[in-house]
Structure formats: C-alpha cells, structure tokens
Design an enzyme around this catalytic site. Structure first.
Site, PDB file in Angstrom:
ATOM      1  N   GLU A  24      -2.232   0.728  13.315  1.00 26.15           N
ATOM      2  CA  GLU A  24      -3.384   1.104  12.494  1.00 26.15           C
ATOM      3  C   GLU A  24      -4.693   0.862  13.239  1.00 26.15           C
ATOM      4  OE1 GLU A  24      -3.842  -1.242   8.935  1.00 26.15           O
ATOM      5  OE2 GLU A  24      -5.103   0.300   8.023  1.00 26.15           O
ATOM      6  N   GLU A  83       0.845  -1.182   0.000  1.00 27.47           N
ATOM      7  CA  GLU A  83       0.000   0.000   0.000  1.00 27.47           C
ATOM      8  C   GLU A  83       0.892   1.246   0.000  1.00 27.47           C
ATOM      9  OE1 GLU A  83      -3.451  -0.383   2.332  1.00 27.47           O
ATOM     10  OE2 GLU A  83      -4.283   1.453   1.517  1.00 27.47           O
TER      11      GLU A  83
HETATM   12  C1  BGC Z   1      -5.342   2.768   4.617  1.00 24.20           C
HETATM   13  C2  BGC Z   1      -5.840   3.855   5.519  1.00 24.20           C
HETATM   14  C3  BGC Z   1      -6.735   4.690   4.685  1.00 24.20           C
HETATM   15  C4  BGC Z   1      -7.899   3.813   4.430  1.00 24.20           C
HETATM   16  C5  BGC Z   1      -9.031   4.496   3.782  1.00 24.20           C
HETATM   17  C6  BGC Z   1      -6.496   1.909   4.266  1.00 24.20           C
HETATM   18  O1  BGC Z   1      -6.155   0.862   3.442  1.00 24.20           O
HETATM   19  O2  BGC Z   1      -4.283   2.081   5.144  1.00 24.20           O
HETATM   20  O3  BGC Z   1      -5.043   4.372   6.416  1.00 24.20           O
HETATM   21  O4  BGC Z   1      -7.030   5.944   5.124  1.00 24.20           O
HETATM   22  O5  BGC Z   1      -7.546   2.647   3.736  1.00 24.20           O
HETATM   23  O6  BGC Z   1     -10.090   3.764   3.859  1.00 24.20           O
END
Ligand code: BGC
Length: 856
Positions: free
Chosen positions: A732, A457
């Site tokens: 997270e 990501e």
């Molecule tokens: C990310 C987040 C992001 C989110 C949005 C995720 O995959 O890691 O931090 O803001 O998606 O939905």
C-alpha cells in the site's frame, strides 16, 4: 483448410456454462495457418437446427441472432467462418450453455433463518426433506442469502463455489446461483441442508468496534428447487415456515474480519440427509429484512484456485510456532489433524513478521483468527467455510510438531477469472514486481475489487480500481467481474443522489455525499477501460447514465470557472512525501488533481456518447471538455509548460490526459517532469494518482531513459524497493516495511494493495509493446520501446480475438522484434527508428538497427 474456430464464448462468463440473460452475445476466435487472415462472414448454428449468418468481420460480442432462450433450457452453438481467402472452416466444437436465470415472477422463495438467535450474526443450519415420487429429468437449485451459504443435498455439496452469493449492495441487488443438482436427487426421500453465516451481511464496517452490523443482524438463506419430471410435470421445493433450523451447528462464530470458530464436537452427523432426527431443531424464522428479487450471477464464482504447502516452520523470538507459506496470499488454511476431543487448534494469520513475531498491528481490528476444536475421531480435516484472510504467515497452536506434508495447506481463493496476460523480461527484479502485481489481483478480486484483503477494511474502494483496471484487464479477463461491479456502482450512485459516486462500492461508509477526484471517476474510467480492452460496447450502454451522472455532478461543482476546486479530496494519496499519519498531504495540489479528473470524466463521457451514437451528448460533453481544458491551462500552466504545482503528478496528469495546448508546451511539461524525477534521484515521487501515469508521461514526451531509471530504481522509495525487501505482493505504501524491517508506523499499512502496481500496464503496452489500437484489440499496436536496462522483454495476451504476443531481444547492437498477430485482427507496427507500418495476422519478425531513440 486454413482457418479453425478455436473457441466459442457465450456472453461474458468464462468459468461456467451458465448464461444470465435470454439474448447472450456470442464471441469466437479463429486460428489460421496462413497469414493476413480476416473473416468475411460467419455462420452460427443453434442446437443443430437454427442457422444465422454474420456478414463481415465481427466475431466479438456479436448480438444474439435467435429467439430469446428460456429458463433452464440447454443449448449448444457452433460457429464456422469464411475467410478472405474464400475458404469456409469446419464447424467449431459445440459450445454448450444453460439458461441460468429465472423468468419474471418465478422467484418465490423467502429468506429463512434462525427463529431465536442467541447472539448477533449467529451461524445456523437449515434443513428440509421432500419426496420424489417418480423419475425426474432435471432438478435446478436457485439459492441466495443474506450472508453466505453452502448447500448439501443428501449429504453432498451442490457445487465448488465459496462464500456465495458474494457481496453486492444487498438491499438493491442480490445474486442467485443456478445449480443443476439432478444427479444428487433420487426417487424416494431426499434432504436439503444449508449452512449459513453472516459474512459481509452482518459485518461491522467503519473501523470501529462499536459499529453495528451494517446490513442486518442475522444471516438467512432463500432457496427454491425446480423439479422437472419425466412426464412433463413440475414441482418446487421452496424455503418456508416448514423448514427447520438450529444454532447448535459446529460453526460457533464466523466473520469476514475476525475469522471462524468451528467446534467439531457439535457436528451433527447426517443433518443434510433424509431420516435425520431434527426433533431438537426449531421452525425457521421468515426473515423480514427487505430483499430485492434475486438476479442470476453474471460475474465469475469464487473458487479454490491453488494450494500451497508450508515452506518453512519457524519459532518466533517469544517461542511461538509460525508457518511460512512463502507467498503473501488470500484464502485460508486447511488442516489435517488427529488428537483428543476438545483440543483447540488456533490459526492466526498475518502478512509479515516484525522483530521475529507475527506482525498483526496492520490488521487493526480484524482478528484474522480461526479455531478448530477437535472431535477426537481418527483423522479430522477442516477448512473454514465463510471467511478468508490475507497472509503469508500463520501462528499456530494445537497442531502436532513438526508439521508433516499436507497437514497444513494454504488454499488460495478468488474470483475464477481466466488468466489472459503475461510479462517476462531479462530483469529478474522486474519479473518479481510483475508477479507481485499478479498476486495483487488474485488477492483483491474476490467478488469485488478491494483495496486490500487482510485488515478491517477489504472494501470496494473506487480510486484503487480506477487506477488499476487497465493492468488487471491485461492479466485476467475482468470483463464479467468489473461489469458486474459497475452495475453495483451505478446503483449506489443512484442511491447517493446528485450523480455522486460513493468512496466504496458497495457503499458501507456513509460518506456518499462527498465526491472525490480519481475515486468517483471509476464511474467513467472503468467502463471505458472495459470497452477498450474487451471491445464491449454493452458496458458503455449500461453505464452511460452513470458516466453522465458523474460528469454532470462534477460540472455543477466546477461552475462557470470550469475548474473543480474546494471541498474534500484524497488527492495524490500516499505520495512518498506524505507523512505516515496523513496520506493526503501530497506534493501535488489536490485542485489540479481534481480539475484534471474533471476533464478526464467529461472527455470520457463525450467519447462514450460518440461510440453509442448519442450525437447531441457527444457534442455537448466534447465542448464542455474543451472548456475545462482551456480553464485548466489558463489557471495552472504557463505557456512554456511550467505548472502551478511544480510536482511530478501534476505534469503526469496533464501530459497523459491531454491537457496541453501547443506541442511546445507539452514538450516543456515533459522536460520539467524529467528534471523533477532526476532531481529526486530517480526515486518515486508520486502517489495513487501519479504513479499509474508517470512512466507514460515520460515516454510520451521523449524521456524513456528517465522512465527506465525510475522503473529500475531499487532505493526507497521505488517500485523495486519492496522487491529488495522480499515483497511477494504490491504494498500500500512505498515503504510499508521500513528498511530496518519494522512496519511503517502509519496505522494504515497493508502489504497487499494493488494500486501502485498499475505501472504494469505500461510494462505491457510500452516496454514489451503490446497495446490495443482499436477496442478489443481488433487492431493491435505493436510498439516496443526497449529500455536500456533490459536485454529482452515479452508480453503475451489472449485477446478477444485469440493469442497475441510481442517479444524483443537485443542481438549485439540490434534489436529483434517478434510478434504474433491473431487471425481476424491487424496490427500497426511502430518500431524504433522506422516508419509505422500495418500488417495482417500471423507471425512477424523485424530487426531494427540500434537501441531506440529516447521516446517517440
Ligand atoms: C484504502 C485505500 C483507499 C483510501 C482512500 C484507504 O483506507 O485502503 O486504498 O483508496 O483509503 O482514501
């Protein structure tokens, strides 16, 4: 002499002498031995010959007062100041800088790459030779790439930067470096060697193995070397068809997500030196991928910032060798090894262990694996060139046992921003939480602000930086970094059309047609934060169209009801009640989040317009914001302050954004919020949206005690629960690691996501009590709110005016507050139980009688 000019800064970059524009703004700081010092005037001297005077107090981002500077010119400015005591300071040390940009039309270099690549994203070596007939005075290299590149001249690296030119929306904005390479070039035959790899340019985004490389299939680089001879003549060496290339270099494969493979047996000695036999190489391909004219770097370069040794060598349950570096960090490993040719060293990275093994599931498709094949000569030292990993642990094979000293070193890399802010308290776990926040910034400020640095990501998610920008902008000087990213945001917003801000910047997810609350609002919030923290009006000016575009987009969606309802929303993403597989399923109604952000963005647009003197816009958006507020109150809030969505984030949004009517209604909201937190056992009940706001909302409505209990809670979920689990970064999810030590079953689980660390801004502003009361801390707000759980707390900040500090400690039942107010600023002081006072610069101490009343 009472005042000394302690620093002079030219435009925004603090990591180099490079200036990217012809009229750079100037800033300086002054230290004074006497208190209450303000500047009444200043003089600026350029190159010992031009002089300009500034009347009054301005000393931050002062407009360039001289003729525009020209490419490659070198200059030095000095500043001296006159204080309110009438005394004129000495001249400052000269601040040297170089015009590191090109004139219009000067960029001529095309991108070149491998003529017949054998596979997608094939790394390559490029080279050329050239003659220098006479002594030269200066040689400047301008270079960029589709992908990433390293340049050697005559076998020596031209700089200490990593993964140049970083990641921008390549088809719209490409950055070039400007490097003085005079010292590397000699009269006679010279050579330039360039190593290229795909990096972000050829990466596959979208979380699918089948995604094609996003921007292009192959890396390429464009270089031009400007040579200035002693006799005044000039020459230019430029990438072109005469350059040679090979795909047979030592880097066999390289990717941001997957890692790098280097076969040292393929190293070609002397390839970047004159006289090398490149007979086996081929003519380059002139790249046909569209390329905008490259522009000079305005954001800090990425460099190796720190090294860390192995803390412990472990053997996993299945017998794997795992190295523990004791800190979840971002960078890569440097190894020093001896062995037989062909021996393969494999380094596999991960943030955590699970059941005693490397926890790689959260990396999803990212292989995060580097391999090095030994050449078999004496001692070999290697570090990958074009990748990075987020890791604390590395599983290794092929290395001698046991690891000795610096045989394996973790090299921490990030954008080379200046550290400006610190927080410290009597609460050890809180200190660790803050340290984790710092590491969250270090790991996710690598050319762009990312959500996370490890899995497949690592994208510029707008929502994450929208909530985290204030915290980051205290801990580091983020101005150049985030201003540059905001330029990218505006470009991608333009490309998306309709004012819509894509979810990620650069936009590689192609869902640009969908506006999302708290994410797209990065367009209005980030420039507002930069103005507030760095006193930079320029960023409001350059971003104003983007701010207004987003506000208009939302107003159109809201229509006559003046509420943003319907459509896709992330909402209060990852609130702790959302199940592992559905992060958007939060307690707070997503429409309340959306309508609150509608208000926020329209309000911020109105404020920016007012600051910029755009009176018609200011009035229009202020009136629209008022209508949104009225609609919000009538739709979602009862007269006594109860909300339709009886959830913590709803109240926090309304209180902090100013979405209340009477003070009784606001007090009612605060009361209900405090009840909800207490009913929840002082565990956290908010996600990405509410978490940065809840402590402020509680404090502002008289519930500091509740905020203190929430902050110091250690049971899951809470800010400190991860600390009890040994976290060294912000996670997270509140429970990225479950209490039994297993990784959260959600497929989206990172251990280095800064968003939930946004509470640190409240630690700085409220717990320690150091906040901006006017843009750039020209007026500082000293308003500590001692938490019952703490005996002392300190925040220190290198403000644009110089170092400021607020510290408090308990002495018996009294609280002693000390403050340092920089010269040329003033402070408003709001102490528990006292009337507000105003003070000038210098050191101050106050003693207040008792612990504060709860809240203000
Ligand atoms: C990310 C987040 C992001 C989110 C949005 C995720 O995959 O890691 O931090 O803001 O998606 O939905």
């Amino acid at each position: 002499m009472t005042a000394t000019v302690t620093s002079v800064t030219v435009e925004l970059r603090t990591d180099s002498d490079d200036v990217a524009i012809s009229t750079p703004r100037l800033s300086w700081t002054t230290a004074s031995t006497t208190g209450e010092w303000t500047q009444v005037g200043a003089e600026i001297e350029l190159d010992g010959e031009h002089l300009s005077a500034v009347d009054g107090r301005d000393s931050v981002l002062v407009a360039w007062p001289f003729a525009p500077i020209v490419p490659r010119s070198r200059h030095a400015v000095r500043v001296r100041v006159t204080g309110n005591d009438g005394v004129v300071s000495e001249w400052s040390e000269p601040r040297e800088f170089v015009a590191a940009f090109l004139a219009d039309g000067e960029w001529v270099a095309p991108l070149v790459g491998l003529a017949s690549p054998e596979r997608v994203a094939q790394p390559a070596l490029l080279r050329t030779e050239f003659m220098i007939a006479a002594p030269l005075v200066r040689a400047t290299l301008y270079a960029t790439a589709h992908g990433a590149y390293q340049v050697q001249i005559n076998g020596r690296e031209v700089d200490d930067q990593i993964l140049k030119p970083g990641w921008t929306p390549y088809p719209r904005r490409l950055i070039h470096e400007s490097t003085d390479v005079t010292a590397l070039i000699a009269v006679g035959a010279n050579a330039i060697g360039v190593q290229i790899a795909g990096a972000w340019y050829t990466e596959r985004y979208g979380f699918r193995v089948t995604s094609p490389p996003f921007y292009g299939e192959q890396p390429a680089a464009a270089l031009q070397l400007a040579i200035e001879y002693a006799d005044g003549s000039t020459d230019r060496i430029v990438t072109g068809p005469d350059w040679r290339a090979t795909g047979e270099g030592p880097i066999v494969a390289s990717g941001i997500y997957d890692g790098e493979s280097h076969d040292a047996r393929r190293e070609q000695d002397g390839w970047a030196q004159a006289g090398f036999d490149d007979g086996g190489w081929h003519a380059v391909r002139l790249d046909s991928d569209p390329m905008p004219v490259p522009t000079a770097r305005t954001s800090p370069a990425v460099r190796a910032i720190e090294e860390r040794a192995v803390e412990e060598e472990l053997v996993s349950a299945s017998g794997q060798r795992i190295l523990d570096f004791g800190q979840n960090l971002v960078g890569r490993l440097r190894i020093r090894v001896r062995g037989e040719a062909g021996t393969v060293v494999t380094l596999r990275h991960a943030e955590v262990l699970e059941h005693g093994e490397l926890g790689v599931r959260p990396l999803r498709l990212a292989k995060a694996t580097d391999t090095y094949t030994l050449r078999g000569v004496d001692e070999e030292v290697w570090e990958p060139a074009f990748t990075f990993h987020g890791f604390r642990y590395a599983q290794v094979t092929g290395l001698p046992e046991p690891i000795d000293g610096d045989d394996v070193t973790a090299v921490v890399i990030h954008s080379d921003m200046r550290r400006t802010g610190w927080f410290e308290s009597s609460h050890e776990m809180l200190n660790r939480l803050h340290e984790n926040v710092v590491w969250g910034i270090r790991g996710n400020f690598l050319y762009l602000p990312t959500d996370c640095p490890q899995r497949d990501e690592r994208l510029g998610w707008t929502g994450d930086i929208q909530v985290f920008a204030p915290t980051a902008s205290f801990v580091y000087d983020t101005n150049a970094f985030l201003t540059s990213w905001s330029v990218d945001l505006a470009m991608e917003q333009d490309a998306a059309g309709g004012g819509i801000v894509p979810f990620v910047i650069p936009d590689v997810l192609h869902d640009a047609a969908t506006p999302a609350a708290a994410w797209g609002d990065a367009a209005t919030v980030v420039p507002t934060v930069l103005h507030e923290r760095f006193g930079d009006i320029g960023v409001l000016e350059t971003q104003f169209d983007s701010m207004r575009g987003w506000a208009d987009c939302l107003l159109a969606l809201a229509g006559d009801r003046m509420l943003w309802e319907g459509g896709f929303q992330f909402g209060d993403w990852l609130d702790p009640t959302a199940p592992p597989h559905d992060a958007a399923l939060a307690k707070t109604d997503p429409h309340i989040v959306a309508s609150a952000y509608l208000y926020r963005s329209v309000d911020f647009t109105a404020r920016a317009a007012a600051i910029l003197g755009r009176h018609a816009d200011a009035e229009r958006y202020a009136a629209l914001a008022e209508r949104v507020r009225a609609a919000f109150l009538s739709e979602y809030v009862t007269e006594t302050g109860r909300m339709m969505s009886d959830a913590q984030t709803a109240y926090a949004l309304a209180i902090v954004f100013g979405l209340s009517g009477s003070s009784a209604q606001r007090a009612g909201m605060g009361q209900r919020l405090a009840e909800l937190v207490s009913e929840n056992g002082y565990r956290i009940g908010t996600g990405f949206v509410g978490t940065p706001l809840i402590a402020d909302a509680l404090t502002a409505t008289g519930h500091l005690d509740v905020a203190g209990r929430l902050l110091t809670q250690t049971e899951n979920p809470s800010w400190l629960y991860p600390v009890t689990m040994g976290a060294t970064t912000i996670w997270e999810r509140w429970d990225s690691m479950l209490e039994d030590g297993s990784i959260n079953p959600g497929e989206m689980t990172s251990f280095n996501h800064y968003a939930l660390g946004a509470v640190a801004d409240w630690l700085h502003r409220t717990v320690a009590g150091l906040a901006p009361a006017a843009p750039g801390y020209r007026v500082i707000r000293i308003a500590p709110q001692p938490l019952a759980e703490l005996d002392h707390a300190t925040a220190s900040l290198d403000t644009p005016y110089g170092p400021a500090r607020v510290a408090w400690r308990r002495e018996g039942d009294r609280v002693v507050v000390e403050a340092e107010v920089p010269a040329n600023t003033t402070a408003e002081v709001i102490l528990p139980g006292r009337e507000p006072i105003a003070v000038g610069s210098g050191a101050h101490t106050w003693t207040v009688d008792s612990a504060p009343p709860s809240g203000s």
